[in-house]
Write a protein that holds these residues in place. Structure first.
Motif, short mmCIF file in Angstrom:
data_model
loop_
_atom_site.label_atom_id
_atom_site.label_comp_id
_atom_site.label_asym_id
_atom_site.label_seq_id
_atom_site.Cartn_x
_atom_site.Cartn_y
_atom_site.Cartn_z
N LYS A 4 -8.56 -2.13 2.32
CA LYS A 4 -8.53 -0.17 2.33
C LYS A 4 -8.75 0.35 3.59
CE LYS A 4 -10.00 2.42 -0.66
NZ LYS A 4 -11.25 3.13 -1.51
N THR A 5 -7.28 0.11 4.86
CA THR A 5 -7.37 0.53 6.30
C THR A 5 -7.89 2.30 5.68
OG1 THR A 5 -6.21 -0.44 7.05
CG2 THR A 5 -6.26 0.68 7.90
N ILE B 136 -3.83 10.39 7.35
CA ILE B 136 -2.83 9.76 6.27
C ILE B 136 -3.98 9.07 5.03
CG2 ILE B 136 -1.58 7.83 6.60
CD1 ILE B 136 -1.12 7.98 9.17
N PHE C 215 -4.97 7.20 2.15
CA PHE C 215 -4.55 5.69 0.50
C PHE C 215 -4.76 6.21 -0.04
CE2 PHE C 215 -5.40 1.87 -0.37
CZ PHE C 215 -5.85 1.71 -1.41
N PHE D 205 -7.30 5.71 8.09
CA PHE D 205 -7.13 6.67 9.52
C PHE D 205 -7.41 8.24 9.94
CE2 PHE D 205 -3.16 3.96 9.54
CZ PHE D 205 -3.19 2.94 8.82
N GLY D 206 -7.48 7.73 11.25
CA GLY D 206 -7.68 9.58 11.86
C GLY D 206 -6.74 10.23 11.16
N TYR E 130 0.84 -1.19 -0.18
CA TYR E 130 -0.39 -0.12 0.03
C TYR E 130 0.92 1.22 0.28
CZ TYR E 130 -3.42 -3.58 2.37
OH TYR E 130 -3.82 -4.39 1.97
N TYR F 25 0.79 5.49 1.39
CA TYR F 25 -0.80 6.18 2.02
C TYR F 25 0.54 7.35 1.93
CZ TYR F 25 -3.52 2.86 4.32
OH TYR F 25 -4.14 1.93 4.24
#
Lengths: 113, 113
Positions: free
Chosen positions: B100-101, A43, A45, B103-104, A33, A35
């Motif tokens: 897909k992660t 952060i 994607f 994030f804050g 991945y 980011y």
């Protein structure tokens, strides 16, 4: 095991120039991945590879960004031509499966002047 | 679409005091939840994760988090912090079976002597 490595750690380029970032994932991790974190914001994607195939590139900002993962090992992210708003920290991460937590590299800090 | 909100951008706290870093998420599907920590000049490291089962999750370095489905929250807690806990903490979510992660924006924890 060696972790995710990214090169370079820092890059300062002028607007209009080209920069290529490299990521070496953990050996055996098919999922890779990219980011990006801009100016202390979240952060975001960019894209996801499974082996050499792009699984999801919905986060790529525009066609100035090109990611490749030839042979399914390391990956490169090229920005051409770079713009001021491309400045930020680019993180690479890899995982064994889609449910596995991400293993991150230390990031590449890109500054476009 | 999924999103993550970290309610505090900075949290100052004295050493040996308890701390809670708040995280709320939104998702239309079942999710996995994560907390990552980033120490200066390093990549993100996994602190803990919730995949299923017990809603109270224990992680490394004495941190724990509780998944609250009704409040869509996943707050991170530690009963007694150390100077070495000074870092930036990121809450993250991915949908089950997805890759897909999200994030804050991160919470900077400052631990003062």
């Amino acid at each position: 095991e060696a972790g995710v490595t990214q090169f370079p750690s820092h890059s300062v380029i002028e607007k209009g120039q080209t920069v290529t970032l490299r990521c070496d994932p953990i050996s055996g991790h098919d999922n890779l991945y990219w980011y990006r974190r801009v100016m202390g914001k979240e952060i975001k994607f960019l894209l996801h590879f499974v082996k050499e195939s792009k699984q999801d590139e919905s986060g790529m900002p525009n066609n100035r960004f090109l990611a490749e993962r030839t042979g399914g090992t390391y990956s490169t992210l090229k920005v051409q031509p770079a713009e001021l708003e491309d400045s930020g920290v680019y993180f690479c991460a890899s995982s064994l499966t889609g449910e596995s937590p991400l293993h991150f590299g230390n990031g590449t800090r890109l500054t476009v002047t | 679409a999924q999103s993550v909100t970290q309610l505090d951008s900075q949290v100052p706290v004295f050493e040996e005091a308890p701390v809670e870093l708040r995280c709320n998420y939104s998702s239309s599907v079942s999710v996995y939840l994560f907390w990552y920590v980033q120490y200066p000049n390093q990549g993100l490291q996994l602190l803990l994760k919730y995949l299923s089962g017990s809603t109270l999750v224990k992680g490394i370095n004495g941190f724990e988090a509780e998944f609250n489905k009704s409040q869509t929250s996943f707050h991170l807690r530690k009963p007694s912090v150390h100077i070495s806990d000074t870092a930036e903490y990121f809450c993250a979510v991915s949908d089950t079976g997805g890759f897909k992660t999200i994030f804050g924006a991160g919470t900077r924890l400052f631990v003062k002597a």
